[in-house]
Write a protein that holds these residues in place. Structure first.
Motif, PDB file in Angstrom:
ATOM      1  N   ILE A   1       5.440 -17.076  42.090  1.00  0.00           N
ATOM      2  CA  ILE A   1       4.179 -16.606  42.662  1.00  0.00           C
ATOM      3  C   ILE A   1       4.022 -15.105  42.442  1.00  0.00           C
ATOM      4  CG2 ILE A   1       2.901 -16.285  44.818  1.00  0.00           C
ATOM      5  CD1 ILE A   1       4.181 -18.925  45.778  1.00  0.00           C
ATOM      6  N   LEU A   2       5.075 -14.351  42.674  1.00  0.00           N
ATOM      7  CA  LEU A   2       5.036 -12.908  42.488  1.00  0.00           C
ATOM      8  C   LEU A   2       4.757 -12.543  41.029  1.00  0.00           C
ATOM      9  CD1 LEU A   2       5.394 -10.128  43.754  1.00  0.00           C
ATOM     10  CD2 LEU A   2       7.825 -10.305  43.259  1.00  0.00           C
ATOM     11  N   GLY A   3       5.400 -13.224  40.097  1.00  0.00           N
ATOM     12  CA  GLY A   3       5.181 -12.963  38.675  1.00  0.00           C
ATOM     13  C   GLY A   3       3.765 -13.284  38.237  1.00  0.00           C
ATOM     14  N   VAL A   4       3.233 -14.394  38.721  1.00  0.00           N
ATOM     15  CA  VAL A   4       1.865 -14.777  38.366  1.00  0.00           C
ATOM     16  C   VAL A   4       0.867 -13.780  38.947  1.00  0.00           C
ATOM     17  CG1 VAL A   4       0.088 -16.530  38.723  1.00  0.00           C
ATOM     18  CG2 VAL A   4       2.385 -17.223  38.062  1.00  0.00           C
ATOM     19  N   VAL A   5       1.044 -13.415  40.200  1.00  0.00           N
ATOM     20  CA  VAL A   5       0.129 -12.459  40.837  1.00  0.00           C
ATOM     21  C   VAL A   5       0.197 -11.105  40.140  1.00  0.00           C
ATOM     22  CG1 VAL A   5      -0.297 -11.160  42.980  1.00  0.00           C
ATOM     23  CG2 VAL A   5       0.113 -13.624  43.066  1.00  0.00           C
ATOM     24  N   LEU A   6       1.391 -10.628  39.855  1.00  0.00           N
ATOM     25  CA  LEU A   6       1.546  -9.347  39.169  1.00  0.00           C
ATOM     26  C   LEU A   6       0.901  -9.391  37.781  1.00  0.00           C
ATOM     27  CD1 LEU A   6       2.740  -6.493  39.122  1.00  0.00           C
ATOM     28  CD2 LEU A   6       4.842  -7.497  38.210  1.00  0.00           C
ATOM     29  N   GLY A   7       1.131 -10.471  37.051  1.00  0.00           N
ATOM     30  CA  GLY A   7       0.538 -10.606  35.725  1.00  0.00           C
ATOM     31  C   GLY A   7      -0.976 -10.597  35.766  1.00  0.00           C
ATOM     32  N   VAL A   8      -1.552 -11.327  36.701  1.00  0.00           N
ATOM     33  CA  VAL A   8      -3.018 -11.391  36.810  1.00  0.00           C
ATOM     34  C   VAL A   8      -3.588 -10.032  37.213  1.00  0.00           C
ATOM     35  CG1 VAL A   8      -4.901 -12.412  38.151  1.00  0.00           C
ATOM     36  CG2 VAL A   8      -3.084 -13.865  37.251  1.00  0.00           C
TER      37      VAL A   8
ATOM     38  N   ILE B   1      -3.492  -7.755  34.156  1.00  0.00           N
ATOM     39  CA  ILE B   1      -4.525  -8.129  33.191  1.00  0.00           C
ATOM     40  C   ILE B   1      -5.893  -7.642  33.666  1.00  0.00           C
ATOM     41  CG2 ILE B   1      -5.771 -10.087  32.188  1.00  0.00           C
ATOM     42  CD1 ILE B   1      -3.038 -11.579  32.171  1.00  0.00           C
ATOM     43  N   ALA B   2      -6.199  -7.851  34.944  1.00  0.00           N
ATOM     44  CA  ALA B   2      -7.493  -7.420  35.487  1.00  0.00           C
ATOM     45  C   ALA B   2      -7.628  -5.894  35.460  1.00  0.00           C
ATOM     46  CB  ALA B   2      -7.654  -7.942  36.908  1.00  0.00           C
ATOM     47  N   ALA B   3      -6.581  -5.200  35.870  1.00  0.00           N
ATOM     48  CA  ALA B   3      -6.637  -3.735  35.884  1.00  0.00           C
ATOM     49  C   ALA B   3      -6.755  -3.175  34.469  1.00  0.00           C
ATOM     50  CB  ALA B   3      -5.397  -3.170  36.567  1.00  0.00           C
ATOM     51  N   GLY B   4      -5.981  -3.706  33.547  1.00  0.00           N
ATOM     52  CA  GLY B   4      -6.061  -3.240  32.163  1.00  0.00           C
ATOM     53  C   GLY B   4      -7.431  -3.479  31.555  1.00  0.00           C
ATOM     54  N   SER B   5      -8.005  -4.626  31.858  1.00  0.00           N
ATOM     55  CA  SER B   5      -9.355  -4.929  31.351  1.00  0.00           C
ATOM     56  C   SER B   5     -10.380  -3.964  31.932  1.00  0.00           C
ATOM     57  CB  SER B   5      -9.736  -6.369  31.696  1.00  0.00           C
ATOM     58  OG  SER B   5      -8.835  -7.267  31.111  1.00  0.00           O
TER      59      SER B   5
ATOM     60  N   GLY C   1       0.574  -7.294  31.276  1.00  0.00           N
ATOM     61  CA  GLY C   1       0.311  -8.331  32.275  1.00  0.00           C
ATOM     62  C   GLY C   1       0.403  -9.723  31.692  1.00  0.00           C
ATOM     63  N   LEU C   2      -0.089  -9.887  30.472  1.00  0.00           N
ATOM     64  CA  LEU C   2      -0.006 -11.184  29.805  1.00  0.00           C
ATOM     65  C   LEU C   2       1.448 -11.553  29.534  1.00  0.00           C
ATOM     66  CD1 LEU C   2      -1.610 -13.515  28.565  1.00  0.00           C
ATOM     67  CD2 LEU C   2      -1.644 -12.222  26.423  1.00  0.00           C
TER      68      LEU C   2
ATOM     69  N   VAL D   1       6.073 -14.901  30.560  1.00  0.00           N
ATOM     70  CA  VAL D   1       7.517 -14.986  30.822  1.00  0.00           C
ATOM     71  C   VAL D   1       7.768 -15.704  32.139  1.00  0.00           C
ATOM     72  CG1 VAL D   1       9.553 -13.599  31.413  1.00  0.00           C
ATOM     73  CG2 VAL D   1       8.175 -13.010  29.418  1.00  0.00           C
ATOM     74  N   THR D   2       6.970 -15.399  33.141  1.00  0.00           N
ATOM     75  CA  THR D   2       7.127 -16.055  34.445  1.00  0.00           C
ATOM     76  C   THR D   2       6.894 -17.554  34.329  1.00  0.00           C
ATOM     77  OG1 THR D   2       6.410 -14.065  35.604  1.00  0.00           O
ATOM     78  CG2 THR D   2       6.275 -16.149  36.810  1.00  0.00           C
ATOM     79  N   LEU D   3       5.825 -17.936  33.665  1.00  0.00           N
ATOM     80  CA  LEU D   3       5.512 -19.360  33.543  1.00  0.00           C
ATOM     81  C   LEU D   3       6.529 -20.085  32.666  1.00  0.00           C
ATOM     82  CD1 LEU D   3       1.635 -19.209  33.229  1.00  0.00           C
ATOM     83  CD2 LEU D   3       3.000 -19.841  35.232  1.00  0.00           C
TER      84      LEU D   3
END
Length: 64
Positions: A4-11, A14-18, A50-51, A56-58
């Motif tokens: 959960i932490l990896g998915v949230v951090l990745g998302v 990605i949102a911040a970079g975009s 983020g991607l 990696v998390t998934l």
């Protein structure tokens, strides 16, 4: 919990970079980052990071 932490951090990355990229190229106004070349370069790098975190998390959780 780690997944959960990896998915949230990745998302979030990605949102911040975009958002940073869009501000850098001037599509999102209202910030000191608007129209700045630094954020035009750093935004996609942050989104790619983020991607990578997300993939990696998934991938790790599928192997178990």
């Amino acid at each position: 919990m780690t997944r959960i932490l990896g998915v949230v951090l990745g998302v979030i990355l990605i949102a911040a970079g975009s958002l940073f990229f869009l501000q850098g190229i001037g599509l999102v106004a209202g910030s000191s980052m608007t129209g700045t070349t630094t954020w035009t370069v750093l935004g996609p790098l942050i989104a790619i990071l983020g991607l990578v975190v997300l993939l990696v998390t998934l991938r790790r959780t599928r192997r178990r």
